[in-house]
Design a protein around this motif. Structure first.
Motif, PDB file in Angstrom:
ATOM      1  N   GLY A  34       0.790  -1.232   0.000  1.00 16.25           N
ATOM      2  CA  GLY A  34       0.000   0.000   0.000  1.00 16.25           C
ATOM      3  C   GLY A  34       0.817   1.273   0.000  1.00 16.25           C
ATOM      4  O   GLY A  34       0.261   2.368   0.048  1.00 16.25           O
ATOM      5  N   LYS A  35       2.130   1.145  -0.041  1.00 17.36           N
ATOM      6  CA  LYS A  35       3.003   2.307  -0.056  1.00 17.36           C
ATOM      7  C   LYS A  35       4.244   1.949  -0.871  1.00 17.36           C
ATOM      8  O   LYS A  35       4.811   0.872  -0.683  1.00 17.36           O
ATOM      9  N   ARG A  36       4.634   2.854  -1.749  1.00 18.78           N
ATOM     10  CA  ARG A  36       5.800   2.585  -2.587  1.00 18.78           C
ATOM     11  C   ARG A  36       7.077   2.724  -1.764  1.00 18.78           C
ATOM     12  O   ARG A  36       7.307   3.760  -1.140  1.00 18.78           O
ATOM     13  N   PRO A  37       7.905   1.671  -1.746  1.00 16.55           N
ATOM     14  CA  PRO A  37       9.193   1.795  -1.046  1.00 16.55           C
ATOM     15  C   PRO A  37      10.005   2.924  -1.671  1.00 16.55           C
ATOM     16  O   PRO A  37      10.069   3.047  -2.895  1.00 16.55           O
ATOM     17  N   LYS A  38      10.624   3.749  -0.824  1.00 18.72           N
ATOM     18  CA  LYS A  38      11.311   4.927  -1.363  1.00 18.72           C
ATOM     19  C   LYS A  38      12.714   4.642  -1.846  1.00 18.72           C
ATOM     20  O   LYS A  38      13.255   5.399  -2.633  1.00 18.72           O
ATOM     21  N   ASP A  39      13.313   3.518  -1.367  1.00 21.12           N
ATOM     22  CA  ASP A  39      14.689   3.241  -1.762  1.00 21.12           C
ATOM     23  C   ASP A  39      15.045   1.789  -1.461  1.00 21.12           C
ATOM     24  O   ASP A  39      14.211   1.009  -0.985  1.00 21.12           O
ATOM     25  N   LEU A  40      16.293   1.450  -1.714  1.00 24.70           N
ATOM     26  CA  LEU A  40      16.785   0.099  -1.467  1.00 24.70           C
ATOM     27  C   LEU A  40      16.615  -0.294  -0.010  1.00 24.70           C
ATOM     28  O   LEU A  40      16.228  -1.420   0.298  1.00 24.70           O
ATOM     29  N   ASN A  41      16.884   0.620   0.908  1.00 25.72           N
ATOM     30  CA  ASN A  41      16.751   0.304   2.334  1.00 25.72           C
ATOM     31  C   ASN A  41      15.329  -0.122   2.681  1.00 25.72           C
ATOM     32  O   ASN A  41      15.131  -1.037   3.489  1.00 25.72           O
ATOM     33  N   ALA A  42      14.346   0.523   2.103  1.00 18.74           N
ATOM     34  CA  ALA A  42      12.953   0.160   2.372  1.00 18.74           C
ATOM     35  C   ALA A  42      12.651  -1.251   1.854  1.00 18.74           C
ATOM     36  O   ALA A  42      11.938  -2.022   2.501  1.00 18.74           O
ATOM     37  N   VAL A  43      13.199  -1.589   0.697  1.00 14.29           N
ATOM     38  CA  VAL A  43      13.005  -2.935   0.145  1.00 14.29           C
ATOM     39  C   VAL A  43      13.708  -3.962   1.042  1.00 14.29           C
ATOM     40  O   VAL A  43      13.149  -5.019   1.338  1.00 14.29           O
ATOM     41  N   LEU A  44      14.911  -3.635   1.483  1.00 13.63           N
ATOM     42  CA  LEU A  44      15.621  -4.543   2.379  1.00 13.63           C
ATOM     43  C   LEU A  44      14.855  -4.740   3.685  1.00 13.63           C
ATOM     44  O   LEU A  44      14.801  -5.853   4.225  1.00 13.63           O
ATOM     45  N   PHE A  45      14.242  -3.686   4.186  1.00 14.68           N
ATOM     46  CA  PHE A  45      13.440  -3.789   5.405  1.00 14.68           C
ATOM     47  C   PHE A  45      12.283  -4.776   5.192  1.00 14.68           C
ATOM     48  O   PHE A  45      12.002  -5.623   6.050  1.00 14.68           O
ATOM     49  N   ILE A  46      11.635  -4.700   4.031  1.00 13.28           N
ATOM     50  CA  ILE A  46      10.528  -5.615   3.713  1.00 13.28           C
ATOM     51  C   ILE A  46      11.039  -7.054   3.654  1.00 13.28           C
ATOM     52  O   ILE A  46      10.420  -7.967   4.208  1.00 13.28           O
ATOM     53  N   ILE A  47      12.186  -7.253   3.010  1.00 17.84           N
ATOM     54  CA  ILE A  47      12.770  -8.599   2.945  1.00 17.84           C
ATOM     55  C   ILE A  47      13.094  -9.096   4.353  1.00 17.84           C
ATOM     56  O   ILE A  47      12.800 -10.249   4.695  1.00 17.84           O
ATOM     57  N   GLY A  48      13.677  -8.238   5.173  1.00 20.58           N
ATOM     58  CA  GLY A  48      14.000  -8.621   6.546  1.00 20.58           C
ATOM     59  C   GLY A  48      12.766  -9.035   7.324  1.00 20.58           C
ATOM     60  O   GLY A  48      12.780 -10.035   8.052  1.00 20.58           O
ATOM     61  N   MET A  49      11.682  -8.286   7.163  1.00 19.08           N
ATOM     62  CA  MET A  49      10.430  -8.631   7.853  1.00 19.08           C
ATOM     63  C   MET A  49       9.896  -9.974   7.361  1.00 19.08           C
ATOM     64  O   MET A  49       9.408 -10.787   8.153  1.00 19.08           O
ATOM     65  N   GLN A  50       9.989 -10.188   6.051  1.00 18.41           N
ATOM     66  CA  GLN A  50       9.520 -11.457   5.496  1.00 18.41           C
ATOM     67  C   GLN A  50      10.338 -12.623   6.052  1.00 18.41           C
ATOM     68  O   GLN A  50       9.794 -13.663   6.396  1.00 18.41           O
ATOM     69  N   GLU A  51      11.638 -12.440   6.119  1.00 17.76           N
ATOM     70  CA  GLU A  51      12.512 -13.506   6.603  1.00 17.76           C
ATOM     71  C   GLU A  51      12.326 -13.755   8.098  1.00 17.76           C
ATOM     72  O   GLU A  51      12.446 -14.885   8.551  1.00 17.76           O
ATOM     73  N   LEU A  52      12.022 -12.710   8.845  1.00 17.74           N
ATOM     74  CA  LEU A  52      11.759 -12.882  10.274  1.00 17.74           C
ATOM     75  C   LEU A  52      10.458 -13.651  10.467  1.00 17.74           C
ATOM     76  O   LEU A  52      10.353 -14.509  11.334  1.00 17.74           O
ATOM     77  N   GLY A  53       9.465 -13.338   9.637  1.00 16.49           N
ATOM     78  CA  GLY A  53       8.218 -14.092   9.652  1.00 16.49           C
ATOM     79  C   GLY A  53       7.336 -13.886  10.859  1.00 16.49           C
ATOM     80  O   GLY A  53       6.535 -14.747  11.198  1.00 16.49           O
ATOM     81  N   GLN A  54       7.449 -12.744  11.521  1.00 14.82           N
ATOM     82  CA  GLN A  54       6.635 -12.482  12.704  1.00 14.82           C
ATOM     83  C   GLN A  54       5.501 -11.502  12.435  1.00 14.82           C
ATOM     84  O   GLN A  54       4.843 -11.042  13.355  1.00 14.82           O
ATOM     85  N   GLY A  55       5.284 -11.173  11.163  1.00 10.49           N
ATOM     86  CA  GLY A  55       4.206 -10.268  10.809  1.00 10.49           C
ATOM     87  C   GLY A  55       4.542  -8.822  11.139  1.00 10.49           C
ATOM     88  O   GLY A  55       5.583  -8.523  11.727  1.00 10.49           O
ATOM     89  N   PRO A  56       3.639  -7.926  10.761  1.00  7.95           N
ATOM     90  CA  PRO A  56       3.894  -6.502  11.019  1.00  7.95           C
ATOM     91  C   PRO A  56       3.786  -6.178  12.500  1.00  7.95           C
ATOM     92  O   PRO A  56       2.894  -6.669  13.189  1.00  7.95           O
ATOM     93  N   LYS A  57       4.725  -5.415  12.981  1.00 11.23           N
ATOM     94  CA  LYS A  57       4.711  -4.944  14.366  1.00 11.23           C
ATOM     95  C   LYS A  57       5.672  -3.783  14.470  1.00 11.23           C
ATOM     96  O   LYS A  57       6.391  -3.465  13.533  1.00 11.23           O
ATOM     97  N   ARG A  58       5.712  -3.156  15.607  1.00 13.41           N
ATOM     98  CA  ARG A  58       6.661  -2.057  15.826  1.00 13.41           C
ATOM     99  C   ARG A  58       8.011  -2.644  16.209  1.00 13.41           C
ATOM    100  O   ARG A  58       8.093  -3.545  17.046  1.00 13.41           O
TER     101      ARG A  58
END
Length: 135
Positions: A34-58
């Motif tokens: 729902g939001k366009r990643p602004k840069d490589l770091n944002a994409v890496l953050f998404i990959i990191g969250m996916q690999e952690l596999g704990q869903g969205p959280k703070r």
């Protein structure tokens, strides 16, 4: 055409293809989150969250840095630089460097990580990034 011109032309085509595919990835991620990643770091953050596999959280600032590290290790594992050792008691993945990383300048590092981010989404989610050619 001489060899130098051919090589430069080929490199330019590869750069252009990488940029087109990168934009296609950003478009797909925008649809997904729902939001366009602004840069490589944002994409890496998404990959990191996916690999952690704990869903969205703070996440704390330190956890966000850890997520980026997870993503970089996962991405570079596609070229055999890292190997997943396992998960800690909290479910966070831990990686081991198994092949020395080449020395790259920042631009080359960014290109390598973008190529691996594209490969990650192709392998893990069967996404394709053949961007439409203008014209």
């Amino acid at each position: 055409m001489n060899l130098i011109l051919w090589r430069n032309s080929n490199m330019f085509k590869q750069e252009l293809e990488l940029q087109r595919n990168w934009q296609a990835l950003l478009n797909q991620l925008e649809k997904l989150v729902g939001k366009r990643p602004k840069d490589l770091n944002a994409v890496l953050f998404i990959i990191g969250m996916q690999e952690l596999g704990q869903g969205p959280k703070r996440f704390s600032k330190e956890e966000k840095q850890d997520l980026m590290h997870i993503a970089i290790c996962k991405a570079l594992s596609l070229s055999g630089y890292y190997h997943l050792e396992g998960l800690d008691k909290d479910g966070w993945p831990h990686w081991k460097l198994i092949k020395k990383l080449p020395h790259f300048d920042l631009l080359e590092q960014e290109k390598l990580l973008k190529m691996h981010a594209l490969e990650y989404f192709e392998k893990e989610y069967d996404w394709r990034f053949e961007a439409e050619n203008p014209g």
